[in-house]
Design a protein around this motif. Structure first.
Motif, mmCIF file in Angstrom:
data_model
loop_
_atom_site.group_PDB
_atom_site.id
_atom_site.type_symbol
_atom_site.label_atom_id
_atom_site.label_comp_id
_atom_site.label_asym_id
_atom_site.label_seq_id
_atom_site.Cartn_x
_atom_site.Cartn_y
_atom_site.Cartn_z
ATOM 1 N N PHE A 93 -6.292 -18.874 -52.554
ATOM 2 C CA PHE A 93 -6.010 -17.731 -51.689
ATOM 3 C C PHE A 93 -6.545 -16.432 -52.283
ATOM 4 O O PHE A 93 -6.161 -15.341 -51.853
ATOM 5 N N LYS A 135 -16.036 -6.008 -51.588
ATOM 6 C CA LYS A 135 -16.303 -7.244 -50.861
ATOM 7 C C LYS A 135 -17.728 -7.207 -50.339
ATOM 8 O O LYS A 135 -18.205 -6.164 -49.900
ATOM 9 N N VAL A 167 -11.417 -24.637 -50.001
ATOM 10 C CA VAL A 167 -11.720 -24.224 -48.633
ATOM 11 C C VAL A 167 -12.676 -23.025 -48.631
ATOM 12 O O VAL A 167 -13.680 -23.015 -47.937
ATOM 13 N N MET A 183 1.054 -26.027 -43.320
ATOM 14 C CA MET A 183 0.710 -27.252 -44.043
ATOM 15 C C MET A 183 1.933 -28.096 -44.379
ATOM 16 O O MET A 183 1.900 -29.322 -44.284
ATOM 17 N N THR A 225 -5.815 -10.532 -51.779
ATOM 18 C CA THR A 225 -5.223 -11.879 -51.669
ATOM 19 C C THR A 225 -5.004 -12.211 -50.197
ATOM 20 O O THR A 225 -4.665 -11.320 -49.408
ATOM 21 N N ARG A 280 -3.891 -3.329 -43.866
ATOM 22 C CA ARG A 280 -3.250 -4.480 -44.511
ATOM 23 C C ARG A 280 -1.723 -4.345 -44.457
ATOM 24 O O ARG A 280 -1.017 -5.305 -44.169
ATOM 25 N N MET A 304 1.956 -18.128 -44.121
ATOM 26 C CA MET A 304 1.779 -18.855 -42.869
ATOM 27 C C MET A 304 1.037 -20.177 -43.133
ATOM 28 O O MET A 304 1.386 -21.231 -42.579
ATOM 29 N N ALA A 305 0.028 -20.125 -43.996
ATOM 30 C CA ALA A 305 -0.730 -21.335 -44.312
ATOM 31 C C ALA A 305 0.184 -22.377 -44.947
ATOM 32 O O ALA A 305 0.126 -23.566 -44.617
HETATM 33 C C1 HEM Z 1 -5.157 -22.900 -46.236
HETATM 34 C C2 HEM Z 1 -5.392 -21.819 -45.543
HETATM 35 C C3 HEM Z 1 -6.026 -20.560 -46.063
HETATM 36 C C4 HEM Z 1 -6.832 -20.371 -47.139
HETATM 37 C C5 HEM Z 1 -7.312 -21.402 -48.137
HETATM 38 C C6 HEM Z 1 -7.168 -18.961 -47.173
HETATM 39 C C7 HEM Z 1 -7.947 -18.368 -48.150
HETATM 40 C C8 HEM Z 1 -8.188 -17.010 -48.243
HETATM 41 C C9 HEM Z 1 -8.870 -16.367 -49.338
HETATM 42 C C10 HEM Z 1 -9.453 -17.074 -50.546
HETATM 43 C C11 HEM Z 1 -8.907 -15.050 -49.074
HETATM 44 C C12 HEM Z 1 -9.493 -13.957 -49.969
HETATM 45 C C13 HEM Z 1 -10.979 -13.857 -49.770
HETATM 46 C C14 HEM Z 1 -11.621 -12.945 -50.789
HETATM 47 O O1 HEM Z 1 -10.985 -12.469 -51.717
HETATM 48 O O2 HEM Z 1 -12.838 -12.741 -50.650
HETATM 49 C C15 HEM Z 1 -8.276 -14.837 -47.792
HETATM 50 C C16 HEM Z 1 -8.144 -13.619 -47.172
HETATM 51 C C17 HEM Z 1 -7.556 -13.455 -45.951
HETATM 52 N N1 HEM Z 1 -6.875 -14.408 -45.228
HETATM 53 FE FE1 HEM Z 1 -6.634 -16.336 -45.720
HETATM 54 N N2 HEM Z 1 -6.584 -18.341 -46.107
HETATM 55 C C18 HEM Z 1 -5.858 -19.274 -45.406
HETATM 56 C C19 HEM Z 1 -5.099 -19.050 -44.280
HETATM 57 C C20 HEM Z 1 -4.960 -17.849 -43.649
HETATM 58 C C21 HEM Z 1 -4.157 -17.609 -42.468
HETATM 59 C C22 HEM Z 1 -3.289 -18.666 -41.778
HETATM 60 C C23 HEM Z 1 -4.352 -16.310 -42.107
HETATM 61 C C24 HEM Z 1 -3.768 -15.549 -40.948
HETATM 62 C C25 HEM Z 1 -3.470 -16.054 -39.794
HETATM 63 C C26 HEM Z 1 -5.254 -15.722 -43.096
HETATM 64 C C27 HEM Z 1 -5.686 -14.411 -43.073
HETATM 65 C C28 HEM Z 1 -6.424 -13.816 -44.078
HETATM 66 C C29 HEM Z 1 -6.828 -12.424 -44.061
HETATM 67 C C30 HEM Z 1 -6.541 -11.417 -42.950
HETATM 68 C C31 HEM Z 1 -7.529 -12.196 -45.239
HETATM 69 C C32 HEM Z 1 -8.187 -10.876 -45.678
HETATM 70 C C33 HEM Z 1 -7.264 -10.113 -46.599
HETATM 71 C C34 HEM Z 1 -7.874 -8.823 -47.109
HETATM 72 O O3 HEM Z 1 -9.093 -8.711 -47.186
HETATM 73 O O4 HEM Z 1 -7.096 -7.938 -47.458
HETATM 74 N N3 HEM Z 1 -5.597 -16.681 -43.997
HETATM 75 N N4 HEM Z 1 -7.836 -16.057 -47.318
#
Ligand code: HEM
Length: 490
Positions: free
Chosen positions: A427, A119, A365, A444, A433, A146, A439-440
């Motif tokens: 996501f 990353k 997003v 929604m 991932t 994680r 939760m999202a």
């Molecule tokens: C529509 C809503 C959401 C979208 C579009 C979204 C999108 C993403 C994406 C694309 C990643 C991966 C980023 C990467 O690979 O560089 C990510 C990681 C993450 N998201 Fe979401 N997210 C959403 C909602 C949430 C919610 C509600 C939470 C927690 C309350 C959350 C917590 C996290 C965390 C902690 C990671 C890091 C995971 C890791 O690196 O192992 N996200 N999200």
């Protein structure tokens, strides 16, 4: 016609000595700059076209100027694709970036996260979330953190959350409808997702503590794409100050939970109760704090923007809105008056779920997923050098007509068919991932249900330009609407 003798020319040069010098200097500087520019345009050497520009700065100014415009920072990518084709490279803040536009490229990168790619975060983003955030830690620690963060996001843990969020949403929508006033969906969704996430993580529901945490989190979030200089008044400075305060607030909360002075059945409690476990099975205090901040930042703005785009896309496609409303009304009619939604109800929202997916495909997003190549490698036939940033361009994949037919059309039914792996990336994919994916979806679907089965709305500003300086695209208008109660004949 100008006809000068040798003497005449000498006289002209003598009389306009200054102008001639300036002209010659300008020509010299211009040709020098041209040479530098030419030498930085990619040649066939690595096969990737693009403009690296001047050392270090490269195209930094164009990138920031796109981010500061109402077309949003993806316009920087769009313009270069027009010029160079699907693959191109650029230089931003001293780093070479390649934008990876294909499913094959996405698979190579995301399936090999931590192995061949890592990353990549700009300094301000890493400083905002903290050193022990799941975003920034190395592979081994990432796996542990994680795993320990995952439990509250499983569907079974979320079933309690559905009813709570539903109740909170119903009360707020009811109030807004009764007021008869126009409100910005983005403000509404930012507030409600923040309150819901903070409630789930650490049961804070009371002002003024909630307001303080919100203010500090907003400052930290705003600093995520800023120039990392501690100069008073800047976004970065405010963000770092906000972080210090959050450290203190969350640190004190952990102390109170540990001493038994405070008890709640929530995520923080489950973490504190692991104190006696082995080091591999618990989080230390800084890990808890950094990841509480990370979860709030990662969950709030993403989900809130997706909710806003959902309203906008449905408003633009009234016949699809009618179809969605029909499904949601049939679910509402089958429930006793005033009953809250359950996870089972959400499972019955098959069209609603497709609307959510189509919203996420089109809204993008997180517009791209940045990674750094740990070695020289080949991605989808393209040679990449160690240290280059390879940005998985989710937006390009989602708008590729070879992947999604008629990609500019909002068409939830396209998800009747199963998608190719790595073609649906809202996501992300692979070991990183999104942790909050369930939760999202819950947030929604409950939002879509209550809005469409309870109300009609009028969009009060059709402006479709984007908010400046936002790393997550959202409408500049904030998508203002006025609600009207829907007469739900049983
Ligand atoms: C529509 C809503 C959401 C979208 C579009 C979204 C999108 C993403 C994406 C694309 C990643 C991966 C980023 C990467 O690979 O560089 C990510 C990681 C993450 N998201 Fe979401 N997210 C959403 C909602 C949430 C919610 C509600 C939470 C927690 C309350 C959350 C917590 C996290 C965390 C902690 C990671 C890091 C995971 C890791 O690196 O192992 N996200 N999200």
């Amino acid at each position: 016609m100008l006809n000068l003798s040798k003497e005449g020319l000498t006289l002209l040069v003598q009389n306009h000595y200054g102008i001639v010098i300036v002209a010659m200097l300008s020509i010299g500087i211009a040709s020098l700059l041209w040479k530098v520019w030419e030498s930085t345009v990619s040649t066939d050497e690595d096969g990737i076209p693009g403009q690296l520009g001047l050392p270090f700065f490269g195209e930094t100014f164009s990138f920031f100027s796109a981010s500061y415009s109402t077309k949003g920072c993806y316009d920087f990518v769009r313009q270069r694709r027009k010029r160079y084709g699907k693959w191109f490279k650029t230089r931003i803040l001293g780093k070479t970036h390649v934008f990876v536009p294909s499913i094959e490229g996405a698979k190579t990168i995301l399936a090999n996260d931590f192995v061949h790619f890592n990353k990549s975060y700009v300094k301000s983003m890493a400083d905002a979330t903290g050193e022990m955030s799941v975003f920034s830690v190395p592979h081994k620690i990432h796996t542990r953190i994680r795993r320990l963060l995952s439990d509250p996001f499983s569907m079974s843990s979320l079933s309690k959350f559905v009813g709570k969020f539903d109740k909170m949403l119903c009360e707020r929508l009811d109030k807004l409808e009764k007021s008869g006033e126009s409100f910005r969906v983005i403000d509404f969704s930012l507030k409600i997702t923040f309150d819901a996430i903070v409630n789930m993580l650490m049961s804070v529901t009371e002002n003024p503590l909630l307001e303080q945490i919100e203010k500090d989190c907003t400052d930290v979030s705003n600093s995520m794409l800023s120039i990392p200089l501690m100069i008073p008044g800047t976004r970065y400075y405010k963000g770092m100050k906000g972080r210090v305060k959050l450290n203190e607030i969350f640190g004190n909360m952990i102390v109170r939970r540990r001493s038994g002075e405070e008890y709640f059945d929530d995520f923080l409690q489950s973490m504190v109760e692991r104190d006696s476990y082995s080091a591999d099975e618990k989080l230390d205090d800084q890990e808890m704090i950094d990841n509480l901040i990370t979860l709030i930042l990662a969950g709030q703005t993403t989900t809130a923007s997706a909710m806003m785009w959902c309203v906008k896309f449905l408003d633009d496609n009234k016949e699809l809105l009618d179809r969605l409303r029909e499904e949601q009304l049939s679910i509402a009619r089958n429930k006793p008056e005033g009953a809250s939604l359950t996870l089972e109800d959400l499972n019955d929202m098959s069209y609603g779920f497709k609307v959510v997916k189509e919203t996420l495909r089109m809204a993008n997003v997180l517009i791209w997923l940045p990674r750094v190549a740990m070695n020289d490698c080949i991605i989808d036939g393209v040679e990449i050098k160690k240290g280059w940033l390879v940005n998985v361009d989710a937006t390009c994949v989602h708008y590729d007509p070879d992947v999604y037919k008629d990609p500019r059309r909002f068409n939830p039914s396209r998800f009747d068919e199963i998608q190719k792996p790595y073609s649906f990336l809202p996501f992300g994919a692979g070991p990183r991932t999104c942790l909050g994916i369930n939760m999202a979806k819950v947030l929604m679907l409950v939002f879509v249900h209550r809005l469409t089965s309870g109300y009609k709305w009028k969009l009060d500003d059709p402006d479709s330009s984007l908010e400046r300086k936002e790393h997550i695209p959202r409408l500049r208008s904030g998508c203002p609407i006025t609600l009207k109660l829907l007469n739900m004949a049983k």
